[in-house]
Write a protein that holds these residues in place. Structure first.
Motif, PDB file in Angstrom:
ATOM      1  N   ARG A   1     -67.203 -24.877 -38.691  1.00  0.00           N
ATOM      2  CA  ARG A   1     -66.486 -24.259 -37.564  1.00  0.00           C
ATOM      3  C   ARG A   1     -65.471 -25.268 -37.057  1.00  0.00           C
ATOM      4  N   VAL A   2     -64.227 -24.842 -36.894  1.00  0.00           N
ATOM      5  CA  VAL A   2     -63.162 -25.778 -36.516  1.00  0.00           C
ATOM      6  C   VAL A   2     -62.740 -25.510 -35.087  1.00  0.00           C
ATOM      7  N   LEU A   3     -62.671 -26.584 -34.288  1.00  0.00           N
ATOM      8  CA  LEU A   3     -62.218 -26.434 -32.908  1.00  0.00           C
ATOM      9  C   LEU A   3     -60.740 -26.823 -32.790  1.00  0.00           C
ATOM     10  N   GLU A   4     -60.338 -27.907 -33.438  1.00  0.00           N
ATOM     11  CA  GLU A   4     -58.934 -28.329 -33.401  1.00  0.00           C
ATOM     12  C   GLU A   4     -58.512 -28.712 -34.804  1.00  0.00           C
ATOM     13  N   GLY A   5     -57.250 -28.499 -35.102  1.00  0.00           N
ATOM     14  CA  GLY A   5     -56.698 -28.894 -36.398  1.00  0.00           C
ATOM     15  C   GLY A   5     -57.159 -27.942 -37.480  1.00  0.00           C
ATOM     16  N   LYS A   6     -57.268 -28.435 -38.689  1.00  0.00           N
ATOM     17  CA  LYS A   6     -57.752 -27.603 -39.791  1.00  0.00           C
ATOM     18  C   LYS A   6     -58.481 -28.478 -40.790  1.00  0.00           C
ATOM     19  N   VAL A   7     -59.302 -27.806 -41.569  1.00  0.00           N
ATOM     20  CA  VAL A   7     -60.082 -28.526 -42.560  1.00  0.00           C
ATOM     21  C   VAL A   7     -59.969 -27.804 -43.892  1.00  0.00           C
ATOM     22  N   LYS A   8     -60.224 -28.568 -44.951  1.00  0.00           N
ATOM     23  CA  LYS A   8     -60.259 -27.996 -46.298  1.00  0.00           C
ATOM     24  C   LYS A   8     -61.705 -28.003 -46.736  1.00  0.00           C
ATOM     25  N   VAL A   9     -62.202 -26.849 -47.136  1.00  0.00           N
ATOM     26  CA  VAL A   9     -63.599 -26.734 -47.535  1.00  0.00           C
ATOM     27  C   VAL A   9     -63.653 -26.373 -49.016  1.00  0.00           C
ATOM     28  N   THR A  10     -64.445 -27.095 -49.768  1.00  0.00           N
ATOM     29  CA  THR A  10     -64.580 -26.835 -51.197  1.00  0.00           C
ATOM     30  C   THR A  10     -65.994 -26.325 -51.453  1.00  0.00           C
TER      31      THR A  10
ATOM     32  N   GLY B   1     -71.303 -27.335 -50.161  1.00  0.00           N
ATOM     33  CA  GLY B   1     -69.908 -27.700 -50.388  1.00  0.00           C
ATOM     34  C   GLY B   1     -69.502 -28.863 -49.514  1.00  0.00           C
ATOM     35  N   SER B   2     -68.214 -29.180 -49.558  1.00  0.00           N
ATOM     36  CA  SER B   2     -67.741 -30.322 -48.792  1.00  0.00           C
ATOM     37  C   SER B   2     -66.614 -29.887 -47.878  1.00  0.00           C
ATOM     38  N   VAL B   3     -66.482 -30.626 -46.777  1.00  0.00           N
ATOM     39  CA  VAL B   3     -65.465 -30.352 -45.765  1.00  0.00           C
ATOM     40  C   VAL B   3     -64.589 -31.580 -45.672  1.00  0.00           C
ATOM     41  N   GLU B   4     -63.282 -31.377 -45.883  1.00  0.00           N
ATOM     42  CA  GLU B   4     -62.363 -32.512 -45.865  1.00  0.00           C
ATOM     43  C   GLU B   4     -61.407 -32.313 -44.703  1.00  0.00           C
ATOM     44  N   VAL B   5     -61.266 -33.333 -43.913  1.00  0.00           N
ATOM     45  CA  VAL B   5     -60.478 -33.154 -42.691  1.00  0.00           C
ATOM     46  C   VAL B   5     -59.355 -34.176 -42.613  1.00  0.00           C
ATOM     47  N   VAL B   6     -58.328 -33.776 -41.883  1.00  0.00           N
ATOM     48  CA  VAL B   6     -57.234 -34.696 -41.602  1.00  0.00           C
ATOM     49  C   VAL B   6     -56.963 -34.593 -40.117  1.00  0.00           C
ATOM     50  N   GLY B   7     -57.641 -35.366 -39.325  1.00  0.00           N
ATOM     51  CA  GLY B   7     -57.384 -35.406 -37.880  1.00  0.00           C
ATOM     52  C   GLY B   7     -57.736 -34.102 -37.192  1.00  0.00           C
ATOM     53  N   THR B   8     -59.027 -33.900 -36.931  1.00  0.00           N
ATOM     54  CA  THR B   8     -59.409 -32.648 -36.330  1.00  0.00           C
ATOM     55  C   THR B   8     -60.763 -32.806 -35.656  1.00  0.00           C
TER      56      THR B   8
END
Lengths: 515, 207
Positions: free
Chosen positions: A235-244, A213-220
């Protein structure tokens, strides 16, 4: 040397071999070749080109051969799909409009991406360990063109546009698919990366795609890992990501301190130890950056040679053959040596040819000691290659003509004749051996060698020289009758040559001996 | 130096091409003889087409057309001793005809640009062969030479034809053939001299 003479010489050399050269033409060309390296090179090329008939195409596949042979016997022409023909004017018009539109789009794309691509090209070759080009086939058998692949091996990060940074663990391979203002897309083929991504506005994306899948991030800050089983963990340390999820199309939002194994359900809280591990890797991004900056300042303070050497060590190994070749052509021989050292690890089959060229270049620069060392290295380490065999003759000639070591020269000529008795340079090797023996006044062996040469090459390029050696040796042994025969042969066959004059002197000596 | 050919060029390399009895049987229609001759002829036709044609995407098609033409016209062969010369003439004419067809439609459909300067993107095992790389480079340079001079140079260099034979192949006078050979060779030599990569490959492949 004048270009008029060079043009004339090239005109002469272009004549087919069956064309007869007049004696004065031969002399004029020989005299010119003694002073003109360029024309001497042309002679060598001409001589090699005469042998081109022996070079064959690799055999066609048996399938293709059977197909064409059976078609020939059955009279079947190749099948061509019918093509619709448009009117010429309409077609030209369509092509012209299409070309104009494509040109405008390309120009805009070029102007737009020129800045963004610069950062990557500037930042990528920082450390050969971290940015060496990956092999064409990765571990899972997937093939990629090697243009945008990065193989991480050590700490300094990969710096992308907009201050995004990506660091990978050892043996991680990432393919940079897209790099533009609106979209940065990486494909994680193997391993694990930690990425620090600057804030993106709406419409701007940073995506890391993997097999699952893919991981889409906005500042993280996040990590993506593809393990040996192919499982992809985010695995996310800061912010959030969208995973498809690529297979089901499901979209997950993974928040800070959460992790998601794609295809294995919803996001779950990440283990603290895993988060600490990723943070530790992230800290190494900053320390890696500092190291990088330190490196730059060190390199810039060093002199030009050290800077070049530093640049050379950062070069991907795949290019070292071309770089060595260019360096030799540009007469930067020390640099060429270093590139050849690099090429030894990955492109062994090219190294003998490079060493041979390097040795020739040293000779041209009259750096005979280096030339000798290079030839010896080539003979010692690559004895299996044709270049090494030829190097034996070249080294023998160097030792004989320049370094005045006839004994060593003789041993190299004999080595060549042992390994390649019918080789391309066997004439040169035989006559070289004869010259070495003549230098040392070893008349007995000289007589045998000259006789052997003349038996093998009665009309060879060095026949007159061999005849002279044999005549002189026979004269030394008191056999004037046979010596006279040799001298007379030289005078009859090469009447205008300098050897004819020496032969005449020999005849006079014979006559006085007889008296 | 090459002497004037008394046997057909190429016969030394492949004795079947010089086997007059086999050729005679093939001309008379013997199926087995035709098969043997076709297999023996294929590498030579392929090499000649590759060197003169220059368009790799159509190479196999042109080889097939040439082979079909050869065996279609085989019953018309009279002088069995001169089989390879006749073969090369037929193939040369086929390549020339195919080249004209491509030029006719070039402005609309066909890309006639010669092979690109850089090596192919994908390296195949065939490409790794030094001889093949060398022929590839030489073909690239040959493509830049005018077609008649190119053909004459190829006949002289790659197939060992003397000027009288080239004149016969190309249908011109001996003096014209001599000039074409000389100019073609000269241009090729100059191009190779400037291309250090090609010169290096030449040294490596031949030595």
């Amino acid at each position: 040397m004048s270009s008029v003479q060079c043009r004339w010489v090239s005109h002469m050399l272009a004549k087919p071999p069956s064309e007869y050269w007049l004696e004065h033409e031969k002399h004029a060309v020989d005299a010119h070749l003694e002073h003109c390296a360029s024309c001497a090179n042309l002679v060598e090329i001409t001589r090699l080109l005469e042998q081109i008939q022996q070079v064959e195409l690799p055999q066609a596949s048996p399938f293709l051969e059977r197909k064409i042979v059976s078609a020939a016997l059955e009279g079947r022409m190749p099948h061509k799909p019918k093509v619709r023909f448009f009117r010429k004017e309409i077609a030209l018009g369509i092509v012209a409009v299409g070309a104009a539109v494509a040109g405008i789009v390309l120009m805009l794309n070029f102007l737009f991406t020129a800045q963004t691509s610069q950062q990557v090209t500037h930042s990528s070759p920082m450390d050969s360990q971290s940015t060496a080009r990956a092999p064409r086939t990765v571990a899972n058998g997937d093939s990629r063109k090697a243009y945008n692949l990065f193989h991480f091996d050590a700490s300094p990060p990969l710096k992308l546009t907009r201050e995004d940074k990506v660091w990978g663990v050892r043996d991680t391979i990432v393919n940079i698919e897209v790099l533009s203002k609106e979209l940065t897309k990486l494909e994680l083929l193997r391993g694990k990366i930690v990425a620090r991504v600057t804030h993106r506005h709406s419409g701007e994306k940073f995506i890391v795609a993997g097999p699952m899948g893919s991981v889409e991030v906005v500042g993280t800050v996040f990590s993506v890992e593809v393990d040996d089983t192919g499982a992809q963990i985010v695995r996310v340390l800061e912010g959030k990501v969208k995973v498809t999820d690529a297979q089901s199309g499901a979209i997950y939002r993974v928040a800070a301190s959460q992790q998601l194994t794609i295809g294995a359900g919803d996001p779950i809280p990440a283990l603290a130890s895993q988060l600490d591990k990723d943070r530790g890797l992230m800290r190494s991004i900053d320390s890696g950056s500092a190291q990088k900056e330190k490196k730059i300042s060190n390199i810039s303070k060093a002199g030009p040679a050290a800077q070049r050497a530093a640049k050379i060590s950062n070069q991907p190994v795949v290019n070292s053959v071309d770089l060595a070749s260019q360096a030799i052509d540009s007469k930067r021989l020390f640099e060429a040596q270093q590139h050849i050292e690099q090429a030894k690890e990955s492109a062994t089959q090219n190294v003998p040819g490079l060493l041979a060229r390097l040795a020739r270049a040293y000779r041209q620069q009259k750096n005979y000691a280096e030339a000798k060392d290079t030839y010896e290295q080539l003979i010692r380490d690559y004895s299996w290659s044709p270049a090494a065999q030829n190097a034996m003759v070249a080294l023998g000639q160097l030792e004989l003509n320049v370094l005045d070591k006839p004994r060593e020269a003789q041993s190299h000529f004999e080595e060549y004749l042992q390994i390649a008795p019918g080789g391309y340079l066997s004439e040169e090797a035989w006559i070289g051996k004869a010259r070495a023996l003549s230098r040392e006044h070893r008349n007995n062996e000289l007589l045998q060698t000259a006789t052997q040469y003349l038996d093998m090459f009665p009309t060879g390029s060095f026949a007159s020289e061999a005849l002279l050696y044999r005549g002189n040796s026979r004269l030394q042994f008191g056999d004037c009758r046979l010596a006279q025969k040799d001298y007379q042969t030289i005078i009859e066959r090469w009447p205008a040559s300098p050897r004819a004059k020496e032969a005449q002197k020999g005849l006079d000596k014979c006559a006085s001996n007889i008296q | 130096m090459n002497s004037v050919h008394t046997t057909t060029p190429g016969a030394k390399k492949n004795p079947i091409l010089g086997d007059v009895l086999l050729i005679e049987r093939a001309v008379s229609g013997d199926r087995l003889a035709r098969e043997q001759l076709a297999v023996a002829t294929f590498p030579r036709v392929r090499k000649l087409v590759y060197l003169t044609c220059g368009n790799r995407s159509e190479l196999d098609d042109v080889v097939q057309i040439a082979m079909v033409t050869v065996f279609r016209d085989l019953p018309g062969l009279r002088n069995f001793n001169r089989f390879t010369a006749w073969l090369d003439t037929v193939v040369y004419n086929v390549v020339r005809t195919q080249g004209r067809k491509r030029i006719r439609f070039a402005s609309i459909f066909t890309d006639l640009d010669p092979a690109p300067e850089s090596s192919p993107l994908e390296i195949t095992p065939e490409d790794e062969n030094i001889g093949y790389q060398l022929l590839n480079k030489l073909q690239h340079h040959l493509n830049k030479i005018a077609s008649r001079k190119r053909s004459a140079a190829i006949m002289s260099l790659f197939f060992g034809y003397v000027d009288s034979e080239v004149a016969e192949l190309m249908g011109c006078s001996i003096e014209t053939a001599k000039k074409r050979i000389q100019h073609g060779r000269k241009e090729l030599l100059e191009r190779i001299q400037k291309d250090t990569g090609c010169a290096g490959l030449l040294k490596e492949a031949i030595q």
